[in-house]
Scaffold this motif. Structure first.
Motif, PDB file in Angstrom:
ATOM      1  N   ASP A  65       0.804  -1.220   0.000  1.00 49.36           N
ATOM      2  CA  ASP A  65       0.000   0.000   0.000  1.00 49.36           C
ATOM      3  C   ASP A  65       0.842   1.276   0.000  1.00 49.36           C
ATOM      4  N   ILE A  66       2.130   1.203  -0.366  1.00 47.82           N
ATOM      5  CA  ILE A  66       2.959   2.402  -0.412  1.00 47.82           C
ATOM      6  C   ILE A  66       3.359   2.708  -1.852  1.00 47.82           C
ATOM      7  N   SER A  67       3.657   3.995  -2.097  1.00 48.28           N
ATOM      8  CA  SER A  67       4.167   4.418  -3.405  1.00 48.28           C
ATOM      9  C   SER A  67       5.678   4.581  -3.311  1.00 48.28           C
ATOM     10  N   ILE A  68       6.370   4.291  -4.425  1.00 51.62           N
ATOM     11  CA  ILE A  68       7.837   4.342  -4.462  1.00 51.62           C
ATOM     12  C   ILE A  68       8.276   5.234  -5.620  1.00 51.62           C
ATOM     13  N   GLY A  69       9.184   6.166  -5.336  1.00 51.77           N
ATOM     14  CA  GLY A  69       9.780   7.006  -6.372  1.00 51.77           C
ATOM     15  C   GLY A  69      11.258   6.688  -6.478  1.00 51.77           C
ATOM     16  N   LEU A  88       4.656  15.870 -15.319  1.00 49.35           N
ATOM     17  CA  LEU A  88       3.270  15.447 -15.119  1.00 49.35           C
ATOM     18  C   LEU A  88       3.049  13.978 -15.442  1.00 49.35           C
ATOM     19  N   ALA A  89       4.080  13.340 -16.025  1.00 49.13           N
ATOM     20  CA  ALA A  89       3.940  11.929 -16.392  1.00 49.13           C
ATOM     21  C   ALA A  89       4.130  10.998 -15.208  1.00 49.13           C
ATOM     22  N   GLY A  90       4.356  11.567 -14.026  1.00 51.31           N
ATOM     23  CA  GLY A  90       4.530  10.742 -12.835  1.00 51.31           C
ATOM     24  C   GLY A  90       3.210  10.160 -12.359  1.00 51.31           C
ATOM     25  N   GLU A  91       3.267   9.491 -11.218  1.00 54.69           N
ATOM     26  CA  GLU A  91       2.085   8.820 -10.679  1.00 54.69           C
ATOM     27  C   GLU A  91       1.763   9.341  -9.288  1.00 54.69           C
ATOM     28  N   SER A  92       0.592   9.970  -9.171  1.00 60.46           N
ATOM     29  CA  SER A  92       0.034  10.357  -7.874  1.00 60.46           C
ATOM     30  C   SER A  92      -1.385  10.814  -8.125  1.00 60.46           C
ATOM     31  N   ALA A  93      -2.185  10.814  -7.081  1.00 62.62           N
ATOM     32  CA  ALA A  93      -3.584  11.217  -7.233  1.00 62.62           C
ATOM     33  C   ALA A  93      -3.694  12.665  -7.679  1.00 62.62           C
ATOM     34  N   GLN A  94      -2.826  13.538  -7.158  1.00 63.03           N
ATOM     35  CA  GLN A  94      -2.866  14.942  -7.554  1.00 63.03           C
ATOM     36  C   GLN A  94      -2.473  15.118  -9.019  1.00 63.03           C
ATOM     37  N   LEU A  95      -1.431  14.384  -9.456  1.00 60.96           N
ATOM     38  CA  LEU A  95      -1.030  14.473 -10.859  1.00 60.96           C
ATOM     39  C   LEU A  95      -2.133  13.955 -11.775  1.00 60.96           C
ATOM     40  N   ASP A  96      -2.801  12.892 -11.374  1.00 64.45           N
ATOM     41  CA  ASP A  96      -3.924  12.391 -12.167  1.00 64.45           C
ATOM     42  C   ASP A  96      -4.998  13.465 -12.321  1.00 64.45           C
ATOM     43  N   ALA A  97      -5.268  14.184 -11.226  1.00 60.97           N
ATOM     44  CA  ALA A  97      -6.283  15.233 -11.254  1.00 60.97           C
ATOM     45  C   ALA A  97      -5.864  16.378 -12.181  1.00 60.97           C
ATOM     46  N   VAL A  98      -4.597  16.793 -12.104  1.00 58.77           N
ATOM     47  CA  VAL A  98      -4.100  17.876 -12.956  1.00 58.77           C
ATOM     48  C   VAL A  98      -4.154  17.470 -14.424  1.00 58.77           C
ATOM     49  N   ARG A  99      -3.736  16.235 -14.739  1.00 52.81           N
ATOM     50  CA  ARG A  99      -3.767  15.763 -16.138  1.00 52.81           C
ATOM     51  C   ARG A  99      -5.189  15.732 -16.675  1.00 52.81           C
ATOM     52  N   ALA A 100      -6.120  15.240 -15.864  1.00 51.39           N
ATOM     53  CA  ALA A 100      -7.514  15.178 -16.315  1.00 51.39           C
ATOM     54  C   ALA A 100      -8.076  16.578 -16.554  1.00 51.39           C
ATOM     55  N   TYR A 101      -7.716  17.515 -15.697  1.00 49.55           N
ATOM     56  CA  TYR A 101      -8.187  18.891 -15.816  1.00 49.55           C
ATOM     57  C   TYR A 101      -7.628  19.530 -17.092  1.00 49.55           C
ATOM     58  N   GLU A 102      -6.331  19.357 -17.327  1.00 47.41           N
ATOM     59  CA  GLU A 102      -5.697  19.930 -18.523  1.00 47.41           C
ATOM     60  C   GLU A 102      -6.295  19.317 -19.787  1.00 47.41           C
ATOM     61  N   GLU A 129       0.317  23.096  -9.727  1.00 45.07           N
ATOM     62  CA  GLU A 129       1.168  23.570 -10.820  1.00 45.07           C
ATOM     63  C   GLU A 129       2.204  24.564 -10.321  1.00 45.07           C
ATOM     64  N   SER A 130       1.799  25.461  -9.406  1.00 47.37           N
ATOM     65  CA  SER A 130       2.764  26.417  -8.870  1.00 47.37           C
ATOM     66  C   SER A 130       3.831  25.700  -8.048  1.00 47.37           C
ATOM     67  N   GLN A 131       3.466  24.613  -7.352  1.00 51.58           N
ATOM     68  CA  GLN A 131       4.453  23.829  -6.615  1.00 51.58           C
ATOM     69  C   GLN A 131       5.442  23.172  -7.575  1.00 51.58           C
ATOM     70  N   VAL A 164      10.379  13.090  -9.413  1.00 55.61           N
ATOM     71  CA  VAL A 164      10.266  12.173  -8.278  1.00 55.61           C
ATOM     72  C   VAL A 164       9.808  12.917  -7.025  1.00 55.61           C
ATOM     73  N   LEU A 165      10.377  14.112  -6.791  1.00 53.03           N
ATOM     74  CA  LEU A 165      10.008  14.881  -5.596  1.00 53.03           C
ATOM     75  C   LEU A 165       8.546  15.306  -5.638  1.00 53.03           C
ATOM     76  N   ILE A 166       8.075  15.702  -6.828  1.00 57.17           N
ATOM     77  CA  ILE A 166       6.701  16.182  -6.973  1.00 57.17           C
ATOM     78  C   ILE A 166       5.690  15.068  -6.703  1.00 57.17           C
ATOM     79  N   GLN A 167       6.066  13.824  -7.020  1.00 63.54           N
ATOM     80  CA  GLN A 167       5.156  12.704  -6.765  1.00 63.54           C
ATOM     81  C   GLN A 167       4.942  12.482  -5.268  1.00 63.54           C
ATOM     82  N   ASN A 168       5.894  12.969  -4.448  1.00 69.22           N
ATOM     83  CA  ASN A 168       5.812  12.821  -2.990  1.00 69.22           C
ATOM     84  C   ASN A 168       5.509  11.380  -2.587  1.00 69.22           C
ATOM     85  N   PRO A 169       6.365  10.429  -3.006  1.00 65.62           N
ATOM     86  CA  PRO A 169       6.102   9.017  -2.695  1.00 65.62           C
ATOM     87  C   PRO A 169       6.346   8.713  -1.227  1.00 65.62           C
TER      88      PRO A 169
END
Length: 630
Positions: A65-69, A88-102, A129-131, A164-169
């Protein structure tokens, strides 16, 4: 809570065994660094633990149940994508949300846009995005729309690190994360990892970084992993104790072995007449004493050419590329035994200056006069430009068959390679088989073997293990010529340099008397936003026209904090109210987005949120700046 477990790991390449039957584990909150000599298998072990490479034997288990970067030494990025697309090609719930929005915005899909905005709100992704831009900016990547294919190797590594840092694994695995970062970016990464509550596993040779970030050190030595709970300073203390105990044990084992060997020789040849248990113990002891080995120390006792009184004079040196000014009338006269550090953000012109000093690049204007006895040794960031199918010993013999040492003795190419920790077997290996650190060590040998008296070292610490760095530092401390160093290793620079050239941008160079830490302490004591008015920037040194700094040891440097004026205090109070008002407006616009509307309205509200986020960021920075002085 256990995040990662490894049991009985074994890895070898041909006849060379890197490690055998290693067992290792990482728990939540651990910040672990793997250290060891070049070629000991650190990168291979990290790749196996990250799941990027299979072991020959053994099992690696990750908590489900953990994410790894994972940051590789040479990350594989899609050259056709832009920097932002890669991130944005990384994996995280926030990135998924940003990609869907864009995607919904780009395709004018109102139903998808409403769903995406709801998910953005749920994942708190409006500030994402600002982060992303902030992290990229801190790591030296400003243009997020440039294609990855146009980036240098160092820039690619920084983009991969940002991703990797943005994914916050939950578990962050980093291989040499500080390589290709400038000093300020390293300090940002250090702060980021210290304030992050995640779990960290990394390989690094940066001693300050290890000491300040890690709470556990694992040393890979002789195929075994020795783990120490504590930072790097604690590890050094305990490692010394371990090695002293091992040396004492080895001495006892060898004494016992000599007695048992004598007993074996005295006994009848027929093995059945001897006590079998004692024979078995003898064979085990033989394996123990023969298996112990000493890596030896890197020996840099090479001859240095004589240096005359006239060294290197630089007068009104200027250089620019397009509209970017890198040097503006830089003047300096190098003296005997000068030890200079060259610092500045990436792209400020450090490598350009070194290339001009060594004659590899012409200045736009100005003059460089080199003394007749000066012999440059230029160690560059570029990898060895030699055929990968050439043997190591042939590479050295192409430069010289026989070399002179500082004491007058001569050594062959093979003997010199042995002094640089290349054993007989390694000398006849192909260059392609060398590890990254071994290639850098060979490159260093090829520079020093030419007996230079003016060393120019561009990131010499990249990929060198800590024991090699220690020996290189001792050699440079006793080097009887001039040294100009660019390095991201703050410990290395602090030990070696006596003053630093600080490339501040727009062609300005500050000559600061002291090492890197002295400069940082002095800079941090200066009032904010007053550097342009600093009287020291208009002063001229009698020896150079670079911008001199006030010595951190002189009484003229004020260490008192700046006091806010009445106007600034009012600004501070106003900013609090303005930030609060912007936050309220942001909440109102998000509510409007959630209610839906025409595509034009939705787009306008989205843009307004971006503008609000930008304003909040700018005002918050200014508020924090003023708050420091209160």
């Amino acid at each position: 809570m256990n995040y990662l477990s490894a049991e009985n790991l074994t890895k070898s390449y041909g006849d060379r065994i890197l490690f055998r039957n290693l067992t290792f584990g990482i728990n939540r909150g651990d910040k672990v660094a793997i250290v060891g000599a070049n070629g000991s298998g650190k990168t291979s072990l990290l790749s196996i633990l990250a799941g990027a490479m299979p072991p020959d034997e053994g099992i690696v288990s990750h908590r489900k149940d953990i994410s790894i970067g994972y940051l590789d030494q040479q990350p594989d990025l899609n050259d056709a994508l832009t920097v932002m697309e890669v991130v944005l090609a990384g994996e995280s719930a926030q990135l998924d949300a940003v990609r869907a929005y864009e995607h919904a915005l780009a395709h004018n899909d109102q139903a998808a846009l409403e769903r995406a905005m709801s998910e953005m709100e749920k994942q708190e992704a409006w500030d994402y995005e600002s982060q992303i831009r902030q992290i990229l900016g801190e790591l030296g990547i400003q243009d997020v729309e440039q294609q990855v294919g146009s980036l240098s190797g160092g820039q690619r590594k920084r983009v991969a690190l940002a991703r990797v840092l943005i994914q916050n694994p939950d578990l962050l695995i980093l291989d040499e994360p500080t390589n290709h970062l400038d000093l300020e970016a390293i300090e940002y990464l250090e702060s980021f990892l210290n304030t992050n509550n995640g779990t960290l596993l990394m390989v690094s040779h940066d001693r300050y970084f290890l000491d300040r970030v890690c709470n556990q050190i694992a040393e890979l030595d002789g195929g075994q992993l020795y783990t120490y709970k504590g930072n790097y300073a604690y590890f050094l203390e305990k490692k010394d104790e371990r090695e002293m105990a091992a040396a004492s044990e080895l001495a006892k084992d060898r004494n016992t072995f000599r007695r048992e060997l004598e007993w074996m020789r005295r006994q009848p040849k027929a093995r059945g007449t001897k006590a079998q248990y004692r024979i078995d113990a003898f064979e085990e002891l033989k394996d123990k004493t023969s298996g112990k080995r000493s890596d030896g120390d890197l020996d840099l006792n090479l001859r240095t050419s004589r240096l005359g009184t006239k060294i290197l004079e630089v007068e009104n040196l200027s250089k620019q590329f397009g509209e970017k000014v890198l040097l503006d009338h830089f003047t300096y006269t190098f003296k005997r035994f000068d030890r200079v550090g060259l610092i500045g953000k990436n792209g400020m012109g450090k490598t350009t200056l070194m290339n001009m000093l060594t004659g590899q690049l012409r200045p736009d204007s100005g003059k460089i006069t080199t003394g007749g006895t000066v012999k440059f040794g230029y160690y560059t960031q570029n990898e060895l430009s030699i055929p990968e199918n050439q043997r190591v010993i042939d590479v050295v013999q192409d430069v010289a068959e026989v070399m002179k040492l500082a004491n007058g003795d001569t050594v062959t190419a093979s003997q010199l390679l042995s002094r640089f920790l290349f054993d007989r077997a390694k000398q006849y290996d192909y260059v392609a088989k060398l590890s990254g650190g071994e290639k850098r060590r060979l490159q260093l040998l090829l520079v020093l073997v030419q007996n230079p008296n003016f060393l120019i070292l561009d990131e010499p610490t990249n990929d060198l293990d800590i024991s090699t760095l220690n020996v290189l530092e001792e050699f440079l401390l006793n080097f009887s010529g001039c040294i100009l160093i660019v390095t991201h290793d703050r410990y290395f620079m602090d030990r070696l340099v006596e003053h630093v050239f600080v490339m501040e941008g727009e062609g300005k160079v500050r000559d600061f008397p002291g090492n890197y830490t002295d400069y940082r302490e002095w800079r941090d004591d200066q009032p904010k936003n007053t550097s342009q008015n600093d009287k020291a920037t208009s002063a001229k040194s009698k020896n150079q026209s670079v911008t001199p700094a006030v010595s951190s040891q002189s009484g003229s440097t004020s260490t008192t904090k700046k006091k806010l004026s009445f106007k600034e205090i009012k600004e501070y109070e106003t900013l609090e109210k303005e930030i609060e008002s912007l936050e309220q407006r942001k909440a109102e616009v998000i509510d409007l987005l959630n209610t839906g509307g025409h595509h034009e309205q939705l787009t306008a509200w989205s843009r307004e949120i971006e503008q609000i986020n930008q304003s909040i960021s700018e005002k918050s920075d200014r508020w924090l700046e003023l708050a420091e002085y209160l």
